[in-house]
Design an enzyme around this catalytic site. Structure first.
Site, PDB file in Angstrom:
ATOM      1  CG  ASP A   1      13.744  16.572  -9.440  1.00 29.54           C
ATOM      2  OD1 ASP A   1      13.443  16.146 -10.570  1.00 29.54           O
ATOM      3  OD2 ASP A   1      14.908  16.603  -9.003  1.00 29.54           O
TER       4      ASP A   1
ATOM      5  CG  ASP B   1      15.893  13.231 -14.421  1.00 27.17           C
ATOM      6  OD1 ASP B   1      15.328  13.676 -13.402  1.00 27.17           O
ATOM      7  OD2 ASP B   1      16.712  13.889 -15.085  1.00 27.17           O
TER       8      ASP B   1
END
Length: 463
Positions: free
Chosen positions: A345, A145
């Site tokens: 992202d 992440d």
């Protein structure tokens, strides 16, 4: 070696999504055997890990096979709400102090009630790799992440709760290099910035971390140190969270690898040895990709500068310069592209564009696709077509960034199948913060060069 003491926490409430049908995908028989050495953009000096799509049959920690795409969108919305909100508007969850029986033991009490502020959503859109921890080393399936800082994984004895994971729990008592982190340490003080939650302290002076996510998932446990192993490299003294209360939709992963811009992230902790850069190729569910930490081949990429934003200094921001469909620029002004800050992202599935840009993109795509039968909107996806993306004729779509870097998107980067008979534009409108999601990044090599404050792209990364 310091051993764990009972965790002084009570579990929080948890939001889970119902399961239903999902989109079936085929995968080549040899895909699971893909070797990390086969990726053309990797060099010989970085540390390389195989990366899997969260719904790939090859993933060591797959999501439920019957997870509906509506759940993906819902979790995506929760993630975006946390990525784009610096100061949460809703009341935080609280961890109430008190004694909790654990077998014949009683957990320590917290001296105060600790507020728990949700961070980004994880698990549904995040890709999966393996990380080694401890001495001797044991391998664990972990989600990756770029929107999180703290690395954590579930730990034995799992005093409060653990979600189901692939393989055994990490047992700190079995590692000769494990140590707990005291409350007075600089790493404990860094938790507020890393997790948006304050640290706490046990009666035995062990620092307690709290990592919480926008979908209701969370991990709470002891801040710890141990030797981390990535590929062929081992690094002692790596700081991470040893989770004793871990609940939510994390697939069957053991935990999470944080790659955001914070002192506790994996990138920053390994930077003295490997340098301040990492790269990845996010694969489709029918292939394998990679995560590489350290040096890369700079001549292979075109770059866009990283942009600073007061929204969140730990996230990665870029500037969109333009888009085109079929070689024709969208009918918007340059100021429309720069009207909102833009995050890139790894865990967001659906890209968010400024409303004017999205509206122009949708109109241009519908026009270019001519007589392709339309389908009803699917949740927030309002530009949908009958059929599957692999069988539709698609115009060329380009996404350009400041500095000249351009993604020449493949059909699978533009449309996403939401069920067996419907595919939709994998973009949505926003008036808040734009986000470049992972659908548009799939199969590209993307490098985050923090030292030179730039992000690079090149096509064909997963081949």
């Amino acid at each position: 070696m310091d051993l764990l003491v009972p965790l002084p926490l009570l579990a929080c409430s948890l939001l889970l999504f119902p399961v239903a049908m999902t989109v079936g995908r085929e995968i080549a028989e040899d895909a699971c055997a893909s070797q990390i050495s086969g990726f053309q953009h990797l060099n010989s000096t970085g540390l390389h890990l195989t990366l899997h799509h969260p719904q790939s049959p090859c993933s060591p920690a797959p999501l439920p096979k019957d997870l509906p795409f509506s759940a993906v969108i819902a979790h995506d919305a929760g993630r975006i709400a946390r990525l784009t909100t610096k100061n949460p508007s809703r009341s935080p969850t609280s961890l109430h102090r008190g004694n909790k029986p654990i077998g014949n033991q009683v957990a320590d009490s917290l001296a105060v009630t600790v507020p728990l502020t949700p961070g980004v959503s994880v698990g549904v859109g995040n890709y999966v790799t393996r990380l080694g921890l401890g001495t001797p080393t044991t391998s664990y399936a972990m989600v990756v992440d770029t929107g999180s800082s703290l690395t954590w994984l579930q730990c034995s004895p799992c005093v409060v709760s653990c979600h189901r994971q692939t393989g055994q729990l990490y047992d700190p008592r079995a590692s000769s290099t494990y140590a707990s982190v005291p409350c007075s340490s600089a790493q404990c003080s860094e938790l507020q910035a890393a997790t948006q939650n304050p640290s706490a302290c046990s009666k035995s002076n062990v620092c307690i971390y709290q990592a919480s996510y926008g979908d209701g998932s969370f991990s709470i446990g002891y801040l710890s140190k141990d030797t981390v192993s990535l590929g062929s490299g081992s690094f002692p003294g790596f700081v991470y969270g040893c989770g004793q209360d871990n609940e939510g939709l994390f697939g069957q992963s053991a935990g999470l690898i944080g790659l955001a811009r914070n002192k506790l992230s994996l990138l920053y902790q390994l930077a003295p040895s490997l340098g301040s850069s990492f790269s990845y190729c996010l694969p489709t569910s029918a292939s394998a990709g990679y995560l590489s930490i350290g040096s890369y081949n700079p001549g292979q990429y075109s770059y866009t500068p990283m942009v600073s934003s007061s929204l969140d200094t730990s996230l990665y921001f870029v500037s969109i310069a333009g888009m085109s469909v079929g070689g024709n620029p969208l009918a918007v002004s340059s100021s429309d592209y720069s009207s909102l800050p833009t995050i890139i992202d790894s865990g967001t599935v659906i890209t968010r564009l400024p409303t004017a840009v999205y509206t122009a993109l949708s109109k241009a795509l519908v026009t270019a696709m001519g007589g392709t039968p339309r389908a009803p909107a699917y949740s927030i996806l309002d530009t949908c077509f009958k059929g599957q993306v692999s069988k539709l004729h698609m115009p060329a779509v380009d996404l350009a960034f400041a500095g000249g870097a351009t993604l020449k998107l493949e059909p699978g980067n533009v449309l996403i199948d939401v069920d067996d008979s419907t595919t939709c534009l994998a973009f949505a409108a926003t008036d808040d913060t734009a986000i470049i999601g992972n659908t548009q990044q799939q199969t590209f090599s993307v490098v985050y060069d923090v030292a030179q404050s730039r992000i690079g792209f090149t096509a064909g990364g997963c081949s």
